[in-house]
Design an enzyme around this catalytic site. Structure first.
Site, mmCIF file in Angstrom:
data_model
loop_
_atom_site.group_PDB
_atom_site.id
_atom_site.type_symbol
_atom_site.label_atom_id
_atom_site.label_comp_id
_atom_site.label_asym_id
_atom_site.label_seq_id
_atom_site.Cartn_x
_atom_site.Cartn_y
_atom_site.Cartn_z
ATOM 1 N N VAL A 135 0.832 -1.207 0.000
ATOM 2 C CA VAL A 135 0.000 0.000 0.000
ATOM 3 C C VAL A 135 0.868 1.259 0.000
ATOM 4 O O VAL A 135 0.636 2.206 -0.760
ATOM 5 C CB VAL A 135 -0.936 -0.007 1.235
ATOM 6 C CG1 VAL A 135 -1.664 1.313 1.393
ATOM 7 C CG2 VAL A 135 -1.931 -1.138 1.134
ATOM 8 N N LYS A 171 -13.984 0.411 5.725
ATOM 9 C CA LYS A 171 -12.952 -0.464 5.150
ATOM 10 C C LYS A 171 -13.268 -1.936 5.423
ATOM 11 O O LYS A 171 -13.288 -2.775 4.528
ATOM 12 C CB LYS A 171 -11.599 -0.075 5.748
ATOM 13 C CG LYS A 171 -10.481 -1.041 5.481
ATOM 14 C CD LYS A 171 -10.086 -1.030 4.032
ATOM 15 C CE LYS A 171 -9.167 -2.204 3.706
ATOM 16 N NZ LYS A 171 -8.787 -2.255 2.337
ATOM 17 N N ASN A 177 -14.753 -5.016 2.630
ATOM 18 C CA ASN A 177 -14.110 -6.315 2.368
ATOM 19 C C ASN A 177 -14.988 -7.475 2.824
ATOM 20 O O ASN A 177 -15.075 -8.500 2.156
ATOM 21 C CB ASN A 177 -12.742 -6.372 3.056
ATOM 22 C CG ASN A 177 -11.649 -5.795 2.177
ATOM 23 O OD1 ASN A 177 -11.896 -5.430 1.028
ATOM 24 N ND2 ASN A 177 -10.441 -5.697 2.692
ATOM 25 N N LEU A 216 -19.349 -12.402 -8.052
ATOM 26 C CA LEU A 216 -20.314 -13.505 -7.930
ATOM 27 C C LEU A 216 -19.765 -14.755 -8.610
ATOM 28 O O LEU A 216 -20.515 -15.663 -8.935
ATOM 29 C CB LEU A 216 -21.651 -13.117 -8.575
ATOM 30 C CG LEU A 216 -22.601 -12.255 -7.744
ATOM 31 C CD1 LEU A 216 -23.857 -11.938 -8.528
ATOM 32 C CD2 LEU A 216 -22.983 -12.948 -6.418
ATOM 33 N N ALA A 225 -18.297 -18.173 -8.789
ATOM 34 C CA ALA A 225 -18.103 -19.329 -7.902
ATOM 35 C C ALA A 225 -16.771 -19.991 -8.232
ATOM 36 O O ALA A 225 -16.255 -19.861 -9.335
ATOM 37 C CB ALA A 225 -19.251 -20.307 -8.101
ATOM 38 N N GLY A 226 -16.222 -20.689 -7.275
ATOM 39 C CA GLY A 226 -14.941 -21.369 -7.509
ATOM 40 C C GLY A 226 -14.361 -21.891 -6.212
ATOM 41 O O GLY A 226 -15.109 -22.274 -5.304
ATOM 42 N N GLY A 268 -9.137 -15.731 -1.154
ATOM 43 C CA GLY A 268 -7.937 -15.836 -0.331
ATOM 44 C C GLY A 268 -7.273 -14.477 -0.307
ATOM 45 O O GLY A 268 -7.921 -13.455 -0.512
ATOM 46 N N CYS A 313 -6.211 -9.914 2.620
ATOM 47 C CA CYS A 313 -7.183 -8.926 3.119
ATOM 48 C C CYS A 313 -8.494 -9.528 3.617
ATOM 49 O O CYS A 313 -8.901 -9.260 4.748
ATOM 50 C CB CYS A 313 -7.468 -7.913 2.024
ATOM 51 S SG CYS A 313 -5.969 -7.139 1.421
ATOM 52 N N LYS A 338 -4.670 -15.013 -6.533
ATOM 53 C CA LYS A 338 -5.431 -14.550 -7.694
ATOM 54 C C LYS A 338 -4.423 -14.221 -8.787
ATOM 55 O O LYS A 338 -3.214 -14.156 -8.507
ATOM 56 C CB LYS A 338 -6.294 -13.345 -7.343
ATOM 57 C CG LYS A 338 -5.519 -12.100 -6.957
ATOM 58 C CD LYS A 338 -6.480 -10.989 -6.628
ATOM 59 C CE LYS A 338 -6.140 -9.733 -7.358
ATOM 60 N NZ LYS A 338 -6.994 -8.613 -7.099
HETATM 61 C C1 UGA Z 1 -9.410 -6.794 -1.737
HETATM 62 C C2 UGA Z 1 -10.485 -5.744 -2.104
HETATM 63 O O1 UGA Z 1 -11.086 -6.103 -3.345
HETATM 64 C C3 UGA Z 1 -9.861 -4.343 -2.209
HETATM 65 O O2 UGA Z 1 -10.889 -3.385 -2.450
HETATM 66 C C4 UGA Z 1 -9.159 -4.000 -0.878
HETATM 67 O O3 UGA Z 1 -8.503 -2.750 -0.931
HETATM 68 C C5 UGA Z 1 -8.107 -5.078 -0.613
HETATM 69 O O4 UGA Z 1 -8.751 -6.370 -0.532
HETATM 70 C C6 UGA Z 1 -7.425 -4.750 0.703
HETATM 71 O O5 UGA Z 1 -8.101 -4.724 1.733
HETATM 72 O O6 UGA Z 1 -6.236 -4.419 0.703
HETATM 73 P P1 UGA Z 1 -7.519 -8.146 -3.089
HETATM 74 O O7 UGA Z 1 -7.425 -8.984 -1.848
HETATM 75 O O8 UGA Z 1 -6.282 -7.612 -3.700
HETATM 76 O O9 UGA Z 1 -8.477 -6.862 -2.812
HETATM 77 O O10 UGA Z 1 -8.213 -9.033 -4.217
HETATM 78 P P2 UGA Z 1 -9.696 -9.227 -4.795
HETATM 79 O O11 UGA Z 1 -9.672 -8.935 -6.225
HETATM 80 O O12 UGA Z 1 -10.701 -8.572 -3.977
HETATM 81 O O13 UGA Z 1 -9.853 -10.813 -4.640
HETATM 82 C C7 UGA Z 1 -9.878 -11.435 -3.361
HETATM 83 C C8 UGA Z 1 -10.135 -12.929 -3.508
HETATM 84 O O14 UGA Z 1 -11.471 -13.178 -3.928
HETATM 85 C C9 UGA Z 1 -9.240 -13.622 -4.534
HETATM 86 O O15 UGA Z 1 -8.784 -14.845 -3.993
HETATM 87 C C10 UGA Z 1 -10.155 -13.872 -5.711
HETATM 88 O O16 UGA Z 1 -9.770 -14.975 -6.501
HETATM 89 C C11 UGA Z 1 -11.468 -14.128 -4.999
HETATM 90 N N1 UGA Z 1 -12.677 -13.900 -5.826
HETATM 91 C C12 UGA Z 1 -12.935 -12.677 -6.332
HETATM 92 C C13 UGA Z 1 -13.549 -14.945 -6.043
HETATM 93 O O17 UGA Z 1 -13.331 -16.085 -5.574
HETATM 94 N N2 UGA Z 1 -14.679 -14.720 -6.787
HETATM 95 C C14 UGA Z 1 -14.969 -13.496 -7.291
HETATM 96 O O18 UGA Z 1 -16.034 -13.354 -7.934
HETATM 97 C C15 UGA Z 1 -14.070 -12.458 -7.078
#
Ligand code: UGA
Length: 468
Positions: A11, A241, A245, A287, A289-290, A294, A297, A357
């Protein structure tokens, strides 16, 4: 504006580079000598698309410098960001020790040349704004005490430094951190101090009114003209915040719970998600699924929110269910492997992707690790290939008995099944005809519903998605 950002982690570094790009003079303070040296010589200690080039450019412009001299950086700055890590402790509470050390050090470094704004950018529990204010004051008092001991009382020293603490949570995502910083859905500032909120608004003005020149690698989204600037009290900003999340994590867990039901009744979760997501009140993002969510955050923040609620004996049934569904979801691919292969002992399973991811090398709370450990426990051999995090995994998890492949074809060789865990773009373009010939048993479990099911089946591979 003169800015000091304490902590050049994920960050802190992104914030520093973006504020420097907008024309501010930014000093990023980093206490880890190795990391500092790497940053000063143009390196970025983690993988984030475009960041290394961007940091190099902003450093070359003279607007961004790196230092370990917190006192000098704080004294020069008008706004001081605290952007140090707050990892989870084993009991789920965030470890605030770095925030504590830094807040006191900032207090010790403050002089009375101007009024400073100390900004909490680290994700800290509700109420931490007041706590940080107390710590900064303690640092000020300690510095004043030792100054009195060395400087005679008649030296005419004034009442002491003036500062205010505000909360400014970040919402950027790994993998798209720069674009998220320049084009956020909102900027939240928690403070009841009008002067402080006015300074913060001024600092973010180019983003609020989108007047800066968009970097070539992060084009401005079409139609984006203005970004909402939301001013709240401290506690509300902190809660925004966590709630954001937690809500996103809950949305994914909801889709995953429905995906299990889809399998029972013969429905397709992708169609269901599309059908409900088109309702603007629900929205189609998050939305998918999978194998579940992780990263550093969601798990940390949901658990910190539950901890806060516990302090007030307040029940958090939705949050508990969000975590429980996610824990269960990580293992659905193993159930599918058992259904197809029956016995997993002695089988070789290839994991496509390790990071939590795509577009990051971050392995924190990555579903791939849970899946790998479980498969090994069940007597299977595990191979894995990730476009960027093979080496990170080798270093951080030396006891994880994985055979690392050089590419996706090397991964497929002699596998009884492939499991897509991280939906990297290159997996979608893989040569599945070739892959089918290399595998011992042509089976693919798509843990992210990301691949073209018809194309894979046409290559003679048995395809199983999640919730369809
Ligand atoms: C997340 C939030 O999206 C940010 O807004 C926030 O700033 C950040 O945490 C933080 O607190 O620092 P991040 O953890 O980088 O961001 O990644 P995301 O894109 O949110 O994905 C989180 C997880 O959810 C990943 O494992 C992703 O594969 C999973 N995911 C996401 C799903 O399983 N399905 C979805 O439809 C979307």
């Amino acid at each position: 504006m003169d800015i000091c950002v304490v902590g050049a982690g994920y960050v802190g570094l992104v914030t520093s580079a973006c504020l420097a790009y907008l024309g501010n003079q930014v000093i990023a303070v980093e206490s880890n000598p190795e990391r500092l040296h790497s940053l000063q010589s143009g390196g970025v200690p983690f993988f984030e698309p475009g960041l290394e080039e961007f940091v190099k450019k902003t450093s070359a412009s003279g607007n961004l410098t790196f230092s370990d001299n917190l006192t000098a950086a704080v004294q020069k700055a008008q706004v001081i960001f605290i952007a140090v890590g707050t990892p989870s402790l084993p009991n789920g509470e965030p470890d605030l020790s770095q925030v504590m050390v830094v807040a006191r050090a900032i207090g010790g470094a403050l002089d009375d040349s101007k009024r400073r704004i100390v900004v909490n950018k680290s994700t800290v529990p509700v109420g931490s704004g007041n706590w940080v204010e107390m710590l900064v004051s303690q640092g000020v008092a300690k510095a004043q005490k030792s100054a009195k001991e060395t400087v005679p009382a008649s030296s005419g020293r004034s009442e002491g430094p003036s500062f205010v603490v505000v909360s400014n949570p970040e919402f950027l995502r790994e993998g798209s951190a720069i674009a998220d910083s320049f084009y956020p859905d909102r900027i939240v500032v928690g403070s009841i101090d009008e002067q402080a909120t006015a300074v913060m608004k001024n600092l973010y003005k180019p983003i609020i009114s989108q007047t800066f020149e968009a970097p070539s690698f992060a084009p401005r989204p079409a139609k984006l003209e203005t970004v909402p600037f939301v001013v709240t009290d401290l506690a509300s900003a902190e809660l925004i915040k966590y709630s954001a999340n937690a809500f996103l994590a809950m949305k994914i867990s909801f889709a995953n719970e429905i995906s299990g039901l889809c399998e029972k009744v013969g429905a397709d979760v992708k169609q269901v998600a599309q059908g409900i997501g088109l309702d603007y009140r629900i929205g189609k993002a998050f939305l998918n699924a999978g194998v579940g969510w992780g990263g550093s955050c969601f798990g940390k923040d949901v658990s910190a929110l539950m901890q806060v609620a516990k302090e007030y004996s307040y029940p958090t049934s939705l949050l508990e269910a969000t975590v429980a569904v996610n824990d269960r979801q990580r293992l659905v691919v193993i159930k599918k492997l058992q259904e197809e292969l029956k016995i997993l002992k002695g089988r070789t399973i290839g994991l496509m992707g390790l990071s939590f991811k795509p577009d990051t090398d971050d392995l924190r709370d990555a579903p791939a690790l849970t899946i790998a450990y479980q498969l090994l426990k069940m007597g299977a051999s595990v191979k894995a290939y990730d476009p960027v995090s093979n080496d990170v995994c080798k270093t951080l998890h030396p006891h994880l008995d994985i055979v690392y492949a050089a590419d996706v074809e090397d991964l497929a060789s002699d596998c009884d099944a492939l499991v897509l865990v991280t939906e990297w773009a290159q997996f979608k373009k893989a040569d599945f005809k070739k892959i089918a010939k290399l595998m011992r048993w042509p089976l693919l479990i798509d843990g992210r519903n990301a691949l073209d099911e018809d194309e894979i089946r046409a290559c003679g591979i048995t395809y199983r998605g999640v919730g369809c």
